[in-house]
Design a protein around this motif. Structure first.
Motif, short mmCIF file in Angstrom:
data_model
loop_
_atom_site.label_atom_id
_atom_site.label_comp_id
_atom_site.label_asym_id
_atom_site.label_seq_id
_atom_site.Cartn_x
_atom_site.Cartn_y
_atom_site.Cartn_z
N HIS A 295 35.30 37.56 42.56
CA HIS A 295 36.75 37.71 42.50
C HIS A 295 37.30 38.39 43.75
N SER B 156 51.80 38.31 41.69
CA SER B 156 51.69 37.85 40.30
C SER B 156 52.82 36.91 39.92
N ARG C 3 53.01 32.84 40.35
CA ARG C 3 52.58 31.89 39.31
C ARG C 3 53.71 30.93 38.93
N GLY D 53 43.61 31.63 41.41
CA GLY D 53 43.95 31.90 40.02
C GLY D 53 44.00 33.39 39.73
N CYS E 57 43.39 36.33 37.28
CA CYS E 57 42.55 36.58 36.11
C CYS E 57 43.09 37.68 35.21
N ARG E 58 43.56 38.78 35.82
CA ARG E 58 43.99 39.93 35.02
C ARG E 58 44.85 40.88 35.86
N GLU F 298 45.18 43.88 40.46
CA GLU F 298 45.23 42.45 40.17
C GLU F 298 43.89 41.84 40.53
N LEU F 299 43.32 41.09 39.63
CA LEU F 299 42.03 40.44 39.85
C LEU F 299 42.26 38.94 39.94
N TYR F 300 41.90 38.36 41.08
CA TYR F 300 42.09 36.94 41.34
C TYR F 300 40.76 36.24 41.53
N ALA F 301 40.75 34.93 41.32
CA ALA F 301 39.60 34.12 41.71
C ALA F 301 39.58 34.10 43.23
#
Length: 96
Positions: A16, A37, A40, A50, A52-53, A67-70
């Motif tokens: 990530h 965020s 989106r 993407g 994730c959280r 913020e956790l992204y792919a």
């Protein structure tokens, strides 16, 4: 990587990408805080990793957001986190 005026910190975190932003309590919000965020809401044709959280928390007069992204697939657009050149904006024909 340090970001906007030292208020963001980002790095690969396993499979990530982790972004952490910090602001004084009560000043959180706006583009620095919500920009990534809220991207989106852009059309699906606009490529972006993407999300994730998201997690927000306050500590000692400061607000934090993680913020956790792919991870974005290769190839990267730029090897640096910010541009060193000015380019025409294709949509408006102006400069960014």
């Amino acid at each position: 990587m340090w970001g906007d005026r030292g208020r963001t910190l980002s790095s690969a975190a396993g499979p990530h990408w982790l972004r952490v932003v910090c602001a004084e309590a009560g000043t959180d919000g706006g583009t620095l805080w919500n920009g990534p965020s809220t991207s989106r809401t852009l059309p699906a044709a606009v490529p972006r990793p993407g999300l994730c959280r998201i997690r927000d928390w306050p500590t000692d007069g400061y607000a934090y957001r993680a913020e956790l992204y792919a991870l974005a697939p290769d190839p990267l657009v730029s090897p640096r986190p910010s541009s060193t050149t000015t380019r025409a904006c294709p949509r408006r024909g102006g400069r960014r």
